[in-house]
Scaffold this active site. Structure first.
Site, PDB file in Angstrom:
ATOM      1  N   TRP A 325     -20.991   3.709 -38.606  1.00 59.66           N
ATOM      2  CA  TRP A 325     -19.866   3.614 -37.661  1.00 59.66           C
ATOM      3  C   TRP A 325     -18.638   3.025 -38.364  1.00 59.66           C
ATOM      4  O   TRP A 325     -17.503   3.412 -38.093  1.00 59.66           O
ATOM      5  CB  TRP A 325     -20.262   2.707 -36.481  1.00 59.66           C
ATOM      6  CG  TRP A 325     -19.162   2.484 -35.484  1.00 59.66           C
ATOM      7  CD1 TRP A 325     -18.886   3.230 -34.389  1.00 59.66           C
ATOM      8  CD2 TRP A 325     -18.176   1.436 -35.506  1.00 59.66           C
ATOM      9  NE1 TRP A 325     -17.802   2.726 -33.720  1.00 59.66           N
ATOM     10  CE2 TRP A 325     -17.341   1.625 -34.380  1.00 59.66           C
ATOM     11  CE3 TRP A 325     -17.916   0.359 -36.349  1.00 59.66           C
ATOM     12  CZ2 TRP A 325     -16.272   0.778 -34.086  1.00 59.66           C
ATOM     13  CZ3 TRP A 325     -16.851  -0.472 -36.060  1.00 59.66           C
ATOM     14  CH2 TRP A 325     -16.051  -0.261 -34.942  1.00 59.66           C
ATOM     15  N   HIS A 326     -18.892   2.110 -39.302  1.00 60.88           N
ATOM     16  CA  HIS A 326     -17.775   1.437 -39.966  1.00 60.88           C
ATOM     17  C   HIS A 326     -17.009   2.352 -40.910  1.00 60.88           C
ATOM     18  O   HIS A 326     -15.836   2.118 -41.177  1.00 60.88           O
ATOM     19  CB  HIS A 326     -18.260   0.199 -40.723  1.00 60.88           C
ATOM     20  CG  HIS A 326     -18.523  -0.955 -39.815  1.00 60.88           C
ATOM     21  ND1 HIS A 326     -19.716  -1.100 -39.154  1.00 60.88           N
ATOM     22  CD2 HIS A 326     -17.755  -1.999 -39.433  1.00 60.88           C
ATOM     23  CE1 HIS A 326     -19.663  -2.194 -38.411  1.00 60.88           C
ATOM     24  NE2 HIS A 326     -18.491  -2.757 -38.553  1.00 60.88           N
ATOM     25  N   GLY A 327     -17.661   3.345 -41.434  1.00 59.17           N
ATOM     26  CA  GLY A 327     -16.915   4.219 -42.328  1.00 59.17           C
ATOM     27  C   GLY A 327     -17.778   5.305 -42.926  1.00 59.17           C
ATOM     28  O   GLY A 327     -19.004   5.160 -43.042  1.00 59.17           O
ATOM     29  N   PHE A 483     -11.531   1.773 -38.951  1.00 56.63           N
ATOM     30  CA  PHE A 483     -12.818   2.157 -38.355  1.00 56.63           C
ATOM     31  C   PHE A 483     -12.551   2.748 -36.991  1.00 56.63           C
ATOM     32  O   PHE A 483     -13.157   3.511 -36.459  1.00 56.63           O
ATOM     33  CB  PHE A 483     -13.752   0.969 -38.237  1.00 56.63           C
ATOM     34  CG  PHE A 483     -13.897   0.216 -39.546  1.00 56.63           C
ATOM     35  CD1 PHE A 483     -13.996   0.926 -40.734  1.00 56.63           C
ATOM     36  CD2 PHE A 483     -13.916  -1.147 -39.588  1.00 56.63           C
ATOM     37  CE1 PHE A 483     -14.107   0.245 -41.945  1.00 56.63           C
ATOM     38  CE2 PHE A 483     -14.035  -1.831 -40.790  1.00 56.63           C
ATOM     39  CZ  PHE A 483     -14.130  -1.125 -41.963  1.00 56.63           C
TER      40      PHE A 483
END
Lengths: 483, 308
Positions: A325-327, A483
């Site tokens: 999800w963060h990247g 993000f």
């Protein structure tokens, strides 16, 4: 629009005055005004992407309405699927398309097939991961009959686009935030004061702590091959405080700003670096995201119930997804996986919920045991942050190798070493203030309630002064925007 | 709500007063390397304090040189003297057109030169002017022009330093004696700074471009407008930088075109043939051998073309 910009310093008072003095007669008009203000706030960066927010809002609003009109499970599931596919589709295209494409090409090249790589130049819309998750939570809650679907499209649009938390959270639940758009808001003096205090503390963490730590962290990570182990350790410590100051600072500004408009957003950080184990860390770090994954993915998968294998599988899946999800980079996936590895011993021995209260509650200092637990947890997070910050997995492994070398025991040395003195002072100030106020929502919450106005105002002025003296003169974006 | 606004209106001046006190306390007791946004340093690089002290006494020169470090390290008034030209060098560290305009408004009428030589270093068109503003604020006596300059730059660091300079001026803390020789730099009466003879080890550069800021281009035009208004004769020059560095810039023609349109213009990067190592102490500054070649040529042009 960045919180730490002149634009926002002008925008906020104007919106505040119009909100309370001009559009305060009718709740619908007040909500509509918030939608307009939020769209201006977002469109300041790139107006074209307003279309995505509007699209996401419309899809989930109408899916909610349609869900309320049918009791047939198969139809309800289809509607839910429409919402999830639409939101994940938007997110997937803008954020993950190139990642999957490049890895696809790499995999086929590895197998001996030649594929011409044509990645797209896709601009990642700011905050897309936040608002898509927020709208999805609405549809899922309606599907689960936890929430009555709204028929008020303006309130719903305001809920999706509410400017304080639009681009970097907290990721609100419809069950908490949406009903607040139905109620008439009245100005609350104490809540607004608290909001201003929280904004002040958020700014301190962002412009003083995060931006100054970033100077050293960037220098060390961008030239990691040139530095000794101890310098690399210093760099990753600075990054740990950079990301904490940056993200928790943003959350504080967002929550504080919402308070000025009569809204209460959920808490997003609860002194994570005072955690005694990783499970506690994850209950205190980015709470709105952790609980989102817990409620909408982890628990539906069975959570920590069932066989040992299922516990392991669910833990690894949830942390890996969180990392992703963060990247769109393997570094984030490994960061998530590593946290799962830290977490597994606790969940397998049923020790993941032993530290529910804040450390050393009602004591001045932690016990020696608690101190070492905090230190160990912090060190574990440091190793994980290396993956989070590195450009690639190779970079992370080289960084780790360099850090855990004999030179770890030498004195740190780099061109900006002199800057570490004021930064150490500022960090000590922040940590001390947070430590002594760790039982409160944030460090300045209800600050100096039993003290004189002169004392409190002098202290606030000191923080304003430190912001003025140590802020970077150029605007620096928040890390979590990406993000 | 009324109470909320009342508290804010009371807090703002209270905070501002403490902020001012904080600036004084920090400026007095905290070493400047530990402070991000306050840089009050008397006699820092470029010996500006000595130069400005002298500027206040100098009157009716033939030529006034102005510009950045390429000016104060590039125009040796002793060489011009040999040609019978009385000159003064008002160059300062990283001086951008914003500061040039400030210095001209403050000193030009008193110095009253027959000709002004503006050293237009393209690099100075691409920076914000903070460094030079801090240098001037720290070394000049406090005056209203500084406020205008600070407003043009609009940087927190400049505002803080200006406030501290105001305090320093009020309490006589702006008159520290400084040495004429510092870090290999020797201040020569007339404003020139001579560096110990050094030779630059040339390096190769990747292709790059001058990235001029609109604010500096506008300030340059304001300066020309000001000179035309008061009727001061001027020429624009470019002091040479190392040929390799100069050649690495792809848009030199843009700079030439910009400067040509604003007055008589001499680009010594093109008029002179110099060697990267023999004539420079670093990539941007001539060494004394280079200065002599450059100044002799300039003096001959000034005399030949009857420019003053």
């Amino acid at each position: 629009m960045l919180f730490n910009s002149i634009d926002f310093a002008i925008f906020l008072p104007i919106v505040f005055v119009l909100y309370w003095f001009v559009f305060n007669r009718n709740i619908k008009i007040q909500n509509l005004f918030l939608v307009v203000a939020s769209y201006v706030f977002y469109g300041w960066w790139d107006w074209r992407f307003l279309f995505l927010i509007a699209l996401s809002s419309f899809i989930d609003f109408f899916v909610g309405i349609l869900l309320s009109k049918t009791d047939i499970e198969r139809n309800r599931r289809r509607l839910l699927l429409v919402s999830i596919v639409a939101n994940i589709g938007i997110l997937g295209f803008f954020k993950y398309y190139n990642f999957f494409y490049e890895n696809f090409v790499t995999a086929f090249t590895f197998l001996g097939f030649s594929i011409k790589a044509n990645t797209l130049k896709i601009i990642l819309p700011v905050g897309i991961s936040f608002y898509t998750f927020q709208t999805m939570s609405y549809t899922i809650d309606v599907y689960r009959n936890k929430l009555t679907p709204t028929k008020d499209i303006i309130a719903f649009s305001a809920y999706v686009s509410f400017f304080p938390q639009l681009v970097a959270g907290p990721i609100e639940r419809a069950t908490n935030l949406l009903p607040q758009f139905y109620r008439t808001r009245s100005f609350d003096f104490d809540n607004s004061k608290e909001g201003l205090r929280q904004i002040l503390w958020g700014f301190f963490k962002k412009v003083v702590i995060a931006d100054n730590c970033a100077e050293i962290a960037n220098l060390v990570f961008n030239n990691s091959a040139d530095y000794s182990g101890s310098t690399l350790l210093l760099g990753v410590i600075c990054f740990a405080f950079q990301i904490y100051g940056d993200f928790s600072g943003y959350s504080d500004i967002a929550i504080g700003t919402a308070k000025l408009f009569g809204f209460n957003l959920m808490r997003n950080f609860a002194y994570p670096y005072f955690s005694r184990d990783i499970a506690e860390f994850w209950r205190r770090w980015h709470i709105s995201l952790s609980t989102w994954f817990r409620d909408y993915i982890y628990i539906p998968m069975g959570g920590s119930r069932g066989t040992t294998w299922r516990k392991i599988k669910n833990t690894i899946i949830i942390f890996t997804i969180s990392g992703f999800w963060h990247g769109a980079n393997w570094t984030f996936i490994v960061w998530g996986f590593l946290n799962a590895v830290y977490f597994l011993p606790l969940i397998l021995t049923d020790k993941n919920r032993i530290n529910l209260e804040i450390v050393a509650k009602q004591s001045l200092f932690p016990t020696l045991k608690e101190f070492f637990q905090i230190l160990l947890t912090f060190l574990l997070t440091l190793v994980a942050w290396i993956f989070f910050r590195s450009e690639s997995l190779m970079h992370a492994f080289v960084f780790l190798k360099g850090m855990f070398s004999v030179s770890l025991f030498s004195l740190p040395h780099f061109s900006g070493i002199g800057r570490t003195v004021p930064i150490a002072f500022l960090l000590t100030f922040m940590i001390a203030l947070e430590w002594f106020n760790r039982e409160k929502e944030f460090a300045l919450s209800n600050f100096g309630a039993n003290r004189t106005t002169l004392y409190r105002w002098s202290f606030y002025s000191l923080i304003v002064f430190m912001i003025g003296m140590h802020m970077q003169t150029n605007e620096t974006p928040f890390i979590y925007f990406q993000f | 709500m009324k109470q909320f606004f009342k508290k804010i209106l009371l807090f703002v001046p209270f905070c501002f007063a403490l902020y001012l006190i904080g600036i004084v306390v920090w400026g007095e007791f905290i070493p400047s390397r530990y402070i991000n946004n306050l840089r009050y340093k008397i006699g820092s690089i470029g010996q500006m304090q000595l130069r400005l002290q002298e500027a206040k006494r100098i009157k009716n020169v033939d030529i006034l040189f102005i510009g950045s470090s390429t000016a104060y390290r590039g125009f040796d008034t002793r060489i011009f003297k040999k040609y019978g030209i009385n000159s003064f060098n008002l160059g300062s560290s990283a001086q951008t057109p914003i500061q040039t305009l400030y210095l001209l408004k403050r000193y030009l009428m008193e110095i009253n030169p027959k000709l002004l030589v503006i050293d237009a270093n393209p690099l100075m068109l691409s920076i914000d002017g903070t460094e030079s503003a801090l240098d001037i604020i720290s070394n000049d006596s406090f005056n209203k022009g500084m406020v205008d300059m600070a407003l043009s730059i609009n940087s927190l660091k400049v505002y803080h330093t200006l406030l501290y300079a105001w305090y320093a001026s009020a309490f006589g803390k702006d008159k520290l004696p400084i040495d004429t020789v510092r870090n290999g730099d020797k201040y020569i009466n007339g404003g020139f700074v001579e560096h110990e003879l050094a030779f630059f080890k040339h390096i190769n550069y990747e292709k790059q471009e001058w990235e001029c800021r609109k604010i500096q281009l506008r300030a340059f035009d304001k300066m020309i407008e000001y000179l035309n208004t008061i009727g001061v004769k001027y020429i624009i020059v470019q002091t040479p930088i190392t040929p390799k560095l100069y050649a690495s810039f792809a848009n030199n023609s843009f700079i030439n075109s910009f400067l040509e349109k604003r007055g008589s213009y001499y680009n010594f990067n093109q008029l002179l043939t110099l060697n990267d190592s023999l004539h420079f102490l670093d990539a941007n500054h001539l060494n004394q051998q280079g200065v002599e070649i450059y100044n002799n040529m300039l003096a001959e042009i000034l005399l030949k073309d009857n420019l003053f």
